[in-house]
Write a protein that holds these residues in place. Structure first.
Motif, PDB file in Angstrom:
ATOM      1  N   ALA A 197      -0.185   7.213   1.906  1.00  0.00           N
ATOM      2  CA  ALA A 197       0.876   7.871   1.151  1.00  0.00           C
ATOM      3  C   ALA A 197       2.026   6.892   0.983  1.00  0.00           C
ATOM      4  O   ALA A 197       2.369   6.167   1.915  1.00  0.00           O
ATOM      5  CB  ALA A 197       1.355   9.107   1.902  1.00  0.00           C
ATOM      6  N   LEU A 198       2.610   6.880  -0.194  1.00  0.00           N
ATOM      7  CA  LEU A 198       3.799   6.077  -0.438  1.00  0.00           C
ATOM      8  C   LEU A 198       5.002   6.932  -0.068  1.00  0.00           C
ATOM      9  O   LEU A 198       5.284   7.946  -0.711  1.00  0.00           O
ATOM     10  CB  LEU A 198       3.879   5.631  -1.896  1.00  0.00           C
ATOM     11  CG  LEU A 198       5.091   4.768  -2.260  1.00  0.00           C
ATOM     12  CD1 LEU A 198       5.092   3.462  -1.453  1.00  0.00           C
ATOM     13  CD2 LEU A 198       5.104   4.481  -3.753  1.00  0.00           C
ATOM     14  N   LEU A 199       5.674   6.554   0.990  1.00  0.00           N
ATOM     15  CA  LEU A 199       6.827   7.311   1.463  1.00  0.00           C
ATOM     16  C   LEU A 199       8.034   7.029   0.573  1.00  0.00           C
ATOM     17  O   LEU A 199       8.110   6.001  -0.081  1.00  0.00           O
ATOM     18  CB  LEU A 199       7.121   6.941   2.919  1.00  0.00           C
ATOM     19  CG  LEU A 199       5.937   7.133   3.876  1.00  0.00           C
ATOM     20  CD1 LEU A 199       6.272   6.601   5.260  1.00  0.00           C
ATOM     21  CD2 LEU A 199       5.536   8.599   3.952  1.00  0.00           C
ATOM     22  N   ARG A 200       8.979   7.965   0.540  1.00  0.00           N
ATOM     23  CA  ARG A 200      10.179   7.795  -0.294  1.00  0.00           C
ATOM     24  C   ARG A 200      11.143   6.763   0.283  1.00  0.00           C
ATOM     25  O   ARG A 200      11.894   6.132  -0.449  1.00  0.00           O
ATOM     26  CB  ARG A 200      10.912   9.144  -0.439  1.00  0.00           C
ATOM     27  CG  ARG A 200      10.155  10.163  -1.270  1.00  0.00           C
ATOM     28  CD  ARG A 200      10.975  11.438  -1.428  1.00  0.00           C
ATOM     29  NE  ARG A 200      11.492  11.963  -0.167  1.00  0.00           N
ATOM     30  CZ  ARG A 200      10.824  12.725   0.679  1.00  0.00           C
ATOM     31  NH1 ARG A 200       9.594  13.072   0.408  1.00  0.00           N
ATOM     32  NH2 ARG A 200      11.386  13.160   1.794  1.00  0.00           N
ATOM     33  N   THR A 201      11.135   6.600   1.581  1.00  0.00           N
ATOM     34  CA  THR A 201      12.044   5.661   2.237  1.00  0.00           C
ATOM     35  C   THR A 201      11.772   4.236   1.785  1.00  0.00           C
ATOM     36  O   THR A 201      10.630   3.784   1.796  1.00  0.00           O
ATOM     37  CB  THR A 201      11.885   5.749   3.761  1.00  0.00           C
ATOM     38  OG1 THR A 201      12.168   7.078   4.179  1.00  0.00           O
ATOM     39  CG2 THR A 201      12.815   4.787   4.470  1.00  0.00           C
TER      40      THR A 201
END
Length: 195
Positions: A181-185
């Motif tokens: 998953a590509l995290l928003r951080t």
């Protein structure tokens, strides 16, 4: 909750920058331990570890050997791999906690990578820009983007192979797009030449 593993080559300043961004996570109880896995053979990183309250692990060999050794010695169920000099943006604590809880609740093994952001203080070369564009086209995250993964998932994938070339890239490729998953951080990554 987390063991943070940082492979180092003896440079103090990049490590200190990364550790400073992790302090709020330690204060919030999200970070159980930080392992500085150094392969320089000097005592500079050992002094940093002592002052910062981190665990120090000297290793001889490649970066992949350092990463694998750090994972073997980590005590937590979740592992976070960061390169020295990488600085996580505000909000990483909440998002990391939510991601760990979501993965546990779903029962589906997934790993997280942080949203890549070049440091605004570094000049981007044409070569770096081209590499970043190719990664976007192929949907391959840079290896210095950080990795958040459960120990169970890491072990099932075989972890970082100490003998493989490009071990970090191979593990990310093995995860595949659906397995990460590509995290928003955002993670701010310095120019490698500046380290």
């Amino acid at each position: 909750m987390l063991s943070v593993i940082i492979p180092t080559d003896g440079g103090e300043q990049p490590v200190v920058a990364t550790l400073a961004a992790l302090v709020p996570g330690a204060a919030a109880g999200v970070i159980r331990e930080v392992l500085l896995v150094d392969r320089s053979g000097t005592d500079a990183i050992e002094r940093v570890a002592d002052v910062a309250g981190c665990n120090f692990l000297p290793v001889k060999g490649s970066r992949a050997e350092a990463l694998a050794a750090g994972a073997r010695h980590a005590k937590s169920d979740w592992l976070m791999f960061l390169h020295p000099g990488a600085v996580l943006d505000n909000g990483w604590i909440d998002e990391t906690s939510q991601f760990v809880q979501a993965v546990a609740a779903s029962g589906r093994l997934r790993a997280g990578v942080f949203r890549y952001a070049r440091s605004p203080y570094m000049d981007a070369s044409l070569g770096d820009a081209a590499k970043h564009f190719v990664r976007l086209l192929l949907r391959r995250p840079p290896v210095d983007q950080g990795l958040l993964i459960s120990r169970t998932h890491y072990d099932r994938l075989g972890g970082y192979s100490p003998t493989a070339r490009r071990s970090e890239a191979k593990l990310l490729a093995h995860l595949g797009r659906s397995g990460r998953a590509l995290l928003r951080t955002r993670i701010f990554v310095p120019d490698r030449a500046a380290i």
